[in-house]
Design an enzyme around this catalytic site. Structure first.
Site, PDB file in Angstrom:
ATOM      1  NE  ARG A 169     -21.323  10.382  32.772  1.00 61.46           N
ATOM      2  CZ  ARG A 169     -20.400   9.844  31.983  1.00 61.46           C
ATOM      3  NH1 ARG A 169     -20.176   8.552  31.990  1.00 61.46           N
ATOM      4  NH2 ARG A 169     -19.677  10.597  31.167  1.00 61.46           N
ATOM      5  NE  ARG A 193     -15.513  14.536  18.873  1.00 59.92           N
ATOM      6  CZ  ARG A 193     -15.729  13.666  19.865  1.00 59.92           C
ATOM      7  NH1 ARG A 193     -16.793  13.800  20.630  1.00 59.92           N
ATOM      8  NH2 ARG A 193     -14.901  12.685  20.085  1.00 59.92           N
ATOM      9  NE  ARG A 223      -2.518  -5.621   4.651  1.00 59.09           N
ATOM     10  CZ  ARG A 223      -1.452  -6.000   3.968  1.00 59.09           C
ATOM     11  NH1 ARG A 223      -0.590  -6.821   4.499  1.00 59.09           N
ATOM     12  NH2 ARG A 223      -1.255  -5.545   2.765  1.00 59.09           N
ATOM     13  CD  GLU A 281     -17.500   9.815  22.965  1.00 60.36           C
ATOM     14  OE1 GLU A 281     -17.374   9.645  21.734  1.00 60.36           O
ATOM     15  OE2 GLU A 281     -17.353  10.923  23.520  1.00 60.36           O
ATOM     16  CG  ASP A 317      -1.876  -0.866   7.672  1.00 60.96           C
ATOM     17  OD1 ASP A 317      -2.736   0.015   7.493  1.00 60.96           O
ATOM     18  OD2 ASP A 317      -1.756  -1.862   6.928  1.00 60.96           O
ATOM     19  CG  ASP A 356       3.884  -6.788   7.650  1.00 59.98           C
ATOM     20  OD1 ASP A 356       3.285  -6.311   6.659  1.00 59.98           O
ATOM     21  OD2 ASP A 356       3.307  -7.360   8.586  1.00 59.98           O
ATOM     22  CB  THR A 401       2.575   0.296   5.858  1.00 65.08           C
ATOM     23  OG1 THR A 401       1.185   0.046   6.170  1.00 65.08           O
ATOM     24  CG2 THR A 401       3.394  -0.162   7.052  1.00 65.08           C
ATOM     25  NE  ARG A 409      -2.165  -4.462  -1.314  1.00 64.98           N
ATOM     26  CZ  ARG A 409      -1.725  -3.844  -0.225  1.00 64.98           C
ATOM     27  NH1 ARG A 409      -0.619  -4.242   0.351  1.00 64.98           N
ATOM     28  NH2 ARG A 409      -2.378  -2.823   0.280  1.00 64.98           N
ATOM     29  N   GLY A 458       0.843  -1.210   0.000  1.00 64.46           N
ATOM     30  CA  GLY A 458       0.000   0.000   0.000  1.00 64.46           C
ATOM     31  C   GLY A 458       0.870   1.250   0.000  1.00 64.46           C
TER      32      GLY A 458
HETATM   33  P1  ADP Z   1       2.971  -4.386   2.694  1.00 65.03           P
HETATM   34  O1  ADP Z   1       4.386  -4.390   2.253  1.00 65.03           O
HETATM   35  O2  ADP Z   1       2.379  -3.020   2.757  1.00 65.03           O
HETATM   36  O3  ADP Z   1       2.779  -5.203   3.953  1.00 65.03           O
HETATM   37  P2  ADP Z   1       1.888  -6.623   1.167  1.00 65.03           P
HETATM   38  O4  ADP Z   1       1.754  -7.502   2.351  1.00 65.03           O
HETATM   39  O5  ADP Z   1       0.783  -6.618   0.171  1.00 65.03           O
HETATM   40  O6  ADP Z   1       2.095  -5.089   1.562  1.00 65.03           O
HETATM   41  O7  ADP Z   1       3.248  -7.009   0.453  1.00 65.03           O
HETATM   42  C1  ADP Z   1       3.662  -6.324  -0.711  1.00 65.03           C
HETATM   43  C2  ADP Z   1       4.280  -7.312  -1.678  1.00 65.03           C
HETATM   44  O8  ADP Z   1       5.442  -7.894  -1.085  1.00 65.03           O
HETATM   45  C3  ADP Z   1       3.407  -8.513  -2.029  1.00 65.03           C
HETATM   46  O9  ADP Z   1       2.472  -8.218  -3.039  1.00 65.03           O
HETATM   47  C4  ADP Z   1       4.424  -9.517  -2.506  1.00 65.03           C
HETATM   48  O10 ADP Z   1       4.825  -9.257  -3.831  1.00 65.03           O
HETATM   49  C5  ADP Z   1       5.597  -9.233  -1.565  1.00 65.03           C
HETATM   50  N1  ADP Z   1       5.554 -10.200  -0.457  1.00 65.03           N
HETATM   51  C6  ADP Z   1       4.686 -10.235   0.570  1.00 65.03           C
HETATM   52  N2  ADP Z   1       4.921 -11.288   1.375  1.00 65.03           N
HETATM   53  C7  ADP Z   1       5.952 -11.948   0.832  1.00 65.03           C
HETATM   54  C8  ADP Z   1       6.666 -13.136   1.175  1.00 65.03           C
HETATM   55  N3  ADP Z   1       6.366 -13.855   2.249  1.00 65.03           N
HETATM   56  N4  ADP Z   1       7.684 -13.517   0.368  1.00 65.03           N
HETATM   57  C9  ADP Z   1       8.007 -12.799  -0.721  1.00 65.03           C
HETATM   58  N5  ADP Z   1       7.378 -11.678  -1.097  1.00 65.03           N
HETATM   59  C10 ADP Z   1       6.369 -11.252  -0.343  1.00 65.03           C
HETATM   60  O1  F6P Z   2      -1.587  -1.637   4.211  1.00 65.50           O
HETATM   61  C1  F6P Z   2      -2.275  -0.459   3.995  1.00 65.50           C
HETATM   62  C2  F6P Z   2      -3.724  -0.735   3.734  1.00 65.50           C
HETATM   63  O2  F6P Z   2      -4.329   0.493   3.392  1.00 65.50           O
HETATM   64  C3  F6P Z   2      -4.483  -1.439   4.857  1.00 65.50           C
HETATM   65  O3  F6P Z   2      -4.830  -0.556   5.901  1.00 65.50           O
HETATM   66  C4  F6P Z   2      -5.663  -2.004   4.108  1.00 65.50           C
HETATM   67  O4  F6P Z   2      -6.223  -3.110   4.755  1.00 65.50           O
HETATM   68  C5  F6P Z   2      -5.036  -2.416   2.814  1.00 65.50           C
HETATM   69  O5  F6P Z   2      -3.885  -1.599   2.629  1.00 65.50           O
HETATM   70  C6  F6P Z   2      -5.936  -2.262   1.616  1.00 65.50           C
HETATM   71  O6  F6P Z   2      -5.239  -2.730   0.515  1.00 65.50           O
HETATM   72  P1  F6P Z   2      -5.724  -2.634  -1.005  1.00 65.50           P
HETATM   73  O7  F6P Z   2      -5.168  -1.370  -1.555  1.00 65.50           O
HETATM   74  O8  F6P Z   2      -5.068  -3.812  -1.638  1.00 65.50           O
HETATM   75  O9  F6P Z   2      -7.197  -2.662  -0.994  1.00 65.50           O
END
Ligand code: ADP
Ligand code: F6P
Length: 320
Positions: free
Chosen positions: A212, A155, A172, A188, A128, A104, A126, A73, A12
């Site tokens: 309240r 609000r 996520r 809240e 997140d 990650d 990210t 991705r 993302g």
């Molecule tokens: P983010 O990096 O924001 O967590 P994703 O989890 O979608 O987003 O990961 C981004 C890209 O990194 C994935 O589309 C994939 O190409 C690569 N990736 C994710 N997990 C793995 C993995 N376990 N091994 C290799 N590449 C990965």
């Molecule tokens: O990782 C960032 C994020 O915006 C998350 O908060 C959300 O769940 C996800 O990406 C949405 O991903 P996509 O763009 O693939 O819909």
């Protein structure tokens, strides 16, 4: 031969990624390196989508959200064929080190590349803020400010109509956005994936507050905890309240980066290149105790990144 490095953004997009691209490029050039951008993350890497980056090509991008290199991705990159294609692209271009800006999942990809002998550095990016090994990921602060601004508006109308407002936020499977935005906007109730909840307690709490004299409430729901519409339906069947729902969605990923995100993007991007020049590789650029440092992937991945339960308690007290 001038040494070549490359940079890509993956997963993302997050506000502040452009500052990091700019910092990698200009720090690299300052130190006599040739810098290439890879478009469309790992998908573009497999296809060899390299573009030369110059001082000029990264001008005028720092104020923009998103990523000038585009992102993607890619499931194919996770396959042996896709991965070997990516390694081949880097070897053909004689890239000595790749900076990966992402979350990650993107770091998991960088770790695999490093295991295949390709030097990598990861800059955490990210909204997140859910990466192990670092207290901060670029984009989180801007996203929090976007949520804060939106909830402030919600609000106003919730107060005028004396309604319960349910606001679903991203994150996520983690609750960092809901928790910290909830603290910032005085919600809240915050529903977090890390903290089990009972809808009956929430309904009882709303009822108590109403008696309240608190005539409206904001409930922030992390997307990993529940769907905002489901929570509203459950409240509507058990209480006299008819909550209205806002799903903030992709608005949270866009917009001009905050000063903090551009500062972090600039410092972390520069550090990735400086650490490589100083002889490091295969490191996450981490933020800890107010400082930027490098951590090898093994150490970063051995850490667990949970939410801060002291903040959960504080938010609970303050939202009474
Ligand atoms: P983010 O990096 O924001 O967590 P994703 O989890 O979608 O987003 O990961 C981004 C890209 O990194 C994935 O589309 C994939 O190409 C690569 N990736 C994710 N997990 C793995 C993995 N376990 N091994 C290799 N590449 C990965
Ligand atoms: O990782 C960032 C994020 O915006 C998350 O908060 C959300 O769940 C996800 O990406 C949405 O991903 P996509 O763009 O693939 O819909």
């Amino acid at each position: 031969m001038v040494k070549r490095i490359a940079v890509l953004t993956s997963g993302g997009d997050a506000p502040g990624m452009n500052a990091a691209i700019r910092a990698v490029t200009r720090t690299g050039i300052y130190h006599g390196l040739e810098v290439y951008g890879v478009e469309h993350g790992y998908a573009g890497l497999m296809d060899g989508q390299f573009v030369p980056l110059t001082l000029h090509s990264v001008a005028g991008i720092i104020q923009h959200g998103g990523t000038m290199l585009k992102t993607a991705r890619s499931d194919k990159f996770k396959t042996a064929d896709g991965f070997n294609q990516a390694v081949g692209s880097l070897q053909r271009m004689s890239i000595e080190m790749l900076v990966v800006i992402g979350g990650d999942g993107s770091m998991a990809g960088a770790v695999k590349l490093s295991q295949a002998g390709i030097a990598t550095m990861v800059v955490p990016g990210t909204i997140d803020n859910d990466m192990p090994g670092t207290k901060y990921t670029i984009g989180f602060d801007t996203a929090l400010n976007t949520v804060l601004e939106a909830v402030n508006k919600i609000r106003d109308t919730a107060a005028s109509h004396e309604r319960v407002a349910v606001v679903e936020v991203m994150g996520r499977s983690a609750g960092h956005i809901a928790l910290m935005a909830g603290l910032a906007c005085g919600a809240e109730v915050m529903l977090l994936p890390e903290k089990p909840y009972d809808i009956r307690d929430i309904c009882a709490g709303l009822d108590k507050s109403y008696k309240r004299g608190k005539l409206y409430s904001i409930i922030l729901v992390a997307e990993g905890a529940a769907k905002g519409y489901d929570i509203a339906d459950q409240i509507a069947v058990s209480t006299p309240f008819k909550p209205h729902v806002t799903v903030l969605g992709y608005i949270q990923r866009g917009g001009s980066p905050s000063a903090f995100d551009n500062i972090m993007g600039s410092r972390m991007g520069a550090r990735a290149v400086e650490a490589y020049i100083a002889g490091s590789k295969d490191q996450l650029i981490a933020f800890e105790h107010g400082d930027i440092l490098t951590k090898d992937y093994h150490a970063a991945l051995s850490e667990r990144k949970g939410i801060d339960y002291a903040i959960v308690d504080l938010a609970g007290i303050l939202s009474m």
